[in-house]
Scaffold this motif. Structure first.
Motif, PDB file in Angstrom:
ATOM      1  N   ILE A 103      50.054  82.192  47.678  1.00 38.46           N
ATOM      2  CA  ILE A 103      48.744  81.677  48.379  1.00 38.46           C
ATOM      3  C   ILE A 103      49.040  80.164  48.886  1.00 38.46           C
ATOM      4  O   ILE A 103      48.643  80.011  49.868  1.00 38.46           O
ATOM      5  N   ILE A 104      49.731  79.480  47.953  1.00 41.16           N
ATOM      6  CA  ILE A 104      49.758  77.969  48.362  1.00 41.16           C
ATOM      7  C   ILE A 104      50.654  78.078  49.836  1.00 41.16           C
ATOM      8  O   ILE A 104      50.444  77.392  50.881  1.00 41.16           O
ATOM      9  N   SER A 105      51.974  78.966  49.724  1.00 42.34           N
ATOM     10  CA  SER A 105      52.650  78.685  50.999  1.00 42.34           C
ATOM     11  C   SER A 105      52.009  79.498  52.194  1.00 42.34           C
ATOM     12  O   SER A 105      52.076  78.934  53.364  1.00 42.34           O
ATOM     13  N   LEU A 106      51.189  80.600  52.011  1.00 49.87           N
ATOM     14  CA  LEU A 106      50.225  80.863  53.111  1.00 49.87           C
ATOM     15  C   LEU A 106      49.236  79.863  53.715  1.00 49.87           C
ATOM     16  O   LEU A 106      49.274  79.729  55.028  1.00 49.87           O
ATOM     17  N   LEU A 150      43.880  90.773  52.694  1.00 49.70           N
ATOM     18  CA  LEU A 150      43.300  89.748  52.806  1.00 49.70           C
ATOM     19  C   LEU A 150      41.790  89.837  53.925  1.00 49.70           C
ATOM     20  O   LEU A 150      40.766  89.481  53.329  1.00 49.70           O
ATOM     21  N   ALA A 151      42.153  90.657  54.927  1.00 51.95           N
ATOM     22  CA  ALA A 151      41.048  91.200  55.738  1.00 51.95           C
ATOM     23  C   ALA A 151      39.842  91.836  55.029  1.00 51.95           C
ATOM     24  O   ALA A 151      38.662  91.501  55.074  1.00 51.95           O
ATOM     25  N   ARG A 152      40.503  93.003  54.271  1.00 48.96           N
ATOM     26  CA  ARG A 152      39.658  93.794  53.619  1.00 48.96           C
ATOM     27  C   ARG A 152      38.834  92.938  52.432  1.00 48.96           C
ATOM     28  O   ARG A 152      37.379  93.072  52.143  1.00 48.96           O
ATOM     29  N   LEU A 153      39.419  92.048  51.706  1.00 48.78           N
ATOM     30  CA  LEU A 153      38.692  91.283  50.562  1.00 48.78           C
ATOM     31  C   LEU A 153      37.702  90.427  51.300  1.00 48.78           C
ATOM     32  O   LEU A 153      36.659  90.299  50.756  1.00 48.78           O
ATOM     33  N   PHE A 154      38.023  89.785  52.389  1.00 48.66           N
ATOM     34  CA  PHE A 154      37.271  88.673  53.039  1.00 48.66           C
ATOM     35  C   PHE A 154      36.125  89.492  53.942  1.00 48.66           C
ATOM     36  O   PHE A 154      35.218  88.715  54.653  1.00 48.66           O
ATOM     37  N   ALA A 157      45.153  85.159  44.166  1.00 49.83           N
ATOM     38  CA  ALA A 157      46.568  85.557  44.049  1.00 49.83           C
ATOM     39  C   ALA A 157      46.349  86.894  43.279  1.00 49.83           C
ATOM     40  O   ALA A 157      46.847  87.788  43.539  1.00 49.83           O
ATOM     41  N   GLU A 158      45.490  86.693  42.161  1.00 45.14           N
ATOM     42  CA  GLU A 158      45.437  88.040  41.167  1.00 45.14           C
ATOM     43  C   GLU A 158      44.764  88.968  42.040  1.00 45.14           C
ATOM     44  O   GLU A 158      45.043  90.262  41.813  1.00 45.14           O
ATOM     45  N   LYS A 159      43.745  88.875  42.846  1.00 47.50           N
ATOM     46  CA  LYS A 159      43.214  89.938  43.538  1.00 47.50           C
ATOM     47  C   LYS A 159      43.990  90.551  44.525  1.00 47.50           C
ATOM     48  O   LYS A 159      43.984  91.805  44.732  1.00 47.50           O
ATOM     49  N   LEU A 160      45.067  89.725  45.226  1.00 43.34           N
ATOM     50  CA  LEU A 160      45.924  90.313  45.957  1.00 43.34           C
ATOM     51  C   LEU A 160      47.126  90.754  45.342  1.00 43.34           C
ATOM     52  O   LEU A 160      48.034  91.291  46.217  1.00 43.34           O
ATOM     53  N   GLU A 161      47.165  90.543  44.298  1.00 43.44           N
ATOM     54  CA  GLU A 161      48.479  90.949  43.302  1.00 43.44           C
ATOM     55  C   GLU A 161      49.683  90.272  43.907  1.00 43.44           C
ATOM     56  O   GLU A 161      50.907  90.705  44.230  1.00 43.44           O
ATOM     57  N   VAL A 162      49.647  88.972  44.050  1.00 44.60           N
ATOM     58  CA  VAL A 162      50.622  88.204  44.549  1.00 44.60           C
ATOM     59  C   VAL A 162      50.653  86.970  43.566  1.00 44.60           C
ATOM     60  O   VAL A 162      49.962  86.427  42.850  1.00 44.60           O
ATOM     61  N   PHE A 216      38.321  80.502  54.276  1.00 40.80           N
ATOM     62  CA  PHE A 216      37.833  81.744  53.567  1.00 40.80           C
ATOM     63  C   PHE A 216      37.843  81.670  51.971  1.00 40.80           C
ATOM     64  O   PHE A 216      36.747  82.271  51.270  1.00 40.80           O
ATOM     65  N   ARG A 217      38.877  81.417  51.455  1.00 44.04           N
ATOM     66  CA  ARG A 217      39.237  81.261  49.832  1.00 44.04           C
ATOM     67  C   ARG A 217      38.047  80.509  49.369  1.00 44.04           C
ATOM     68  O   ARG A 217      37.286  80.622  48.405  1.00 44.04           O
ATOM     69  N   LEU A 218      37.643  79.328  49.839  1.00 44.15           N
ATOM     70  CA  LEU A 218      36.708  78.333  49.374  1.00 44.15           C
ATOM     71  C   LEU A 218      35.255  79.037  49.799  1.00 44.15           C
ATOM     72  O   LEU A 218      34.389  78.476  48.929  1.00 44.15           O
TER      73      LEU A 218
END
Length: 66
Positions: free
Chosen positions: A30-33, A48-52, A20-25, A8-10
């Motif tokens: 993100i790497i661990s996820l 994440l679901a809302r963003l994507f 990470a910035e968009k999710l405030e983490v 989804f990110r790609l």
């Protein structure tokens, strides 16, 4: 739990830092996820679901333990 976060990110053309910035983490989160080492909070899963613009189930694949 498996997930499709990297795909989804790609597809959205986000770097790990941007996501990470968009999710405030942190980028480390993100790497661990993406590596499946960390299961997110329900709040982060909804973000994440809302963003994507998809369902949580589109991102996360629940596998029952036998």
């Amino acid at each position: 739990m498996k997930n499709n976060i990297k795909e989804f990110r790609l597809q959205a053309d986000f770097s790990q830092d941007q996501l990470a910035e968009k999710l405030e983490v942190s980028r480390q989160t993100i790497i661990s996820l993406e590596k499946g080492r960390y299961n997110p909070s329900i709040t982060l899963a909804f973000k994440l679901a809302r963003l994507f613009k998809c369902q949580i189930e589109d991102i996360f694949i629940y596998e029952e333990e036998v």
